[in-house]
Motif scaffolding. Sequence first.
Motif, short mmCIF file in Angstrom:
data_model
loop_
_atom_site.label_atom_id
_atom_site.label_comp_id
_atom_site.label_asym_id
_atom_site.label_seq_id
_atom_site.Cartn_x
_atom_site.Cartn_y
_atom_site.Cartn_z
N CYS A 50 50.16 70.63 61.73
CA CYS A 50 50.38 69.27 61.20
C CYS A 50 51.28 69.32 59.97
O CYS A 50 52.20 68.49 59.84
N LEU A 53 54.89 70.28 61.03
CA LEU A 53 55.53 69.13 61.66
C LEU A 53 55.95 68.10 60.62
O LEU A 53 57.07 67.56 60.68
N ARG A 54 55.11 67.85 59.65
CA ARG A 54 55.45 66.88 58.59
C ARG A 54 56.66 67.34 57.78
O ARG A 54 57.58 66.57 57.53
N TYR A 56 58.96 69.45 58.75
CA TYR A 56 60.13 69.44 59.64
C TYR A 56 60.68 68.01 59.80
O TYR A 56 61.90 67.82 59.79
#
Length: 191
Positions: A50, A53-54, A56
Motif C-alpha cells: 500500500c 503504491l501510494r 509510486y
Amino acid sequence: MDVGTADDHSPEAAISRWKFAVSRQYQHMLDKTTPHVLRRWIGAWWLPPCYVLRVYLVQGFYIVSYALRHLHLTLIGLPPPLQVDPEIIGRPHPPHPRIRQFRPFVRRLPEFKFWYSITKAFCIAFVMTFFSAFDVPVFWPILLFYWVVLFTLTMRRQISHMIKYKYVPFSFGKQRYAGKRAAEGTSPTLD
C-alpha cells in the motif's frame, strides 16, 4: 452532596481525561492482538505494498521512504540481536551467579515490539504522504545507493556475528532430536 472543584470542568482536565481514555482503549486493542501472531503479520504484510503504491502514484516522498528503510534496517540489523553480547561482556558466562543455564540468544527486541515498530512506522509514513510539507525534493538514486551500501555493510557485520557465535535468529517451533537408534539406522523394535 459532592461539589467538584473548578479544575474538574476546565478544558485541560477534559482533554486529559479524553487522552487517558483513548490511550487506554488503544492499549486494550494492542493487548487483544498479542496472541494472534499470524494474523498480525498478515496484516503487516499488506502495509508495504500500500505504501509503495501510494509513493509510486504521487511520484514523491523519497526522503520519507529513505527514513522508513533506514528505520527498518536499524530494527533488523544495527543492534546486536543478543541481549547479553559476549563481545561486550568479554566472556560467555552467566551474568548472575544464581543463574544455572546461560542462554546467550535472548532477543533484545521481542517479536511483538518488532511487529509494532514496523507497523507503526509504515502507518506514520503513509500518513506523511498526504502532506506536501514532507515531499522534500531530492535526487532519489543517491538515497537508494546510500541505503544499499548501508544495508550491505550492516548485513555483512550481522552475518559475521551470527557465524562467530553459531546462532540463527529464527526458531521454527520445538526442536526434535533423533534418538541413538534412529541415527544408527536400526529399528526401535524389542529384541
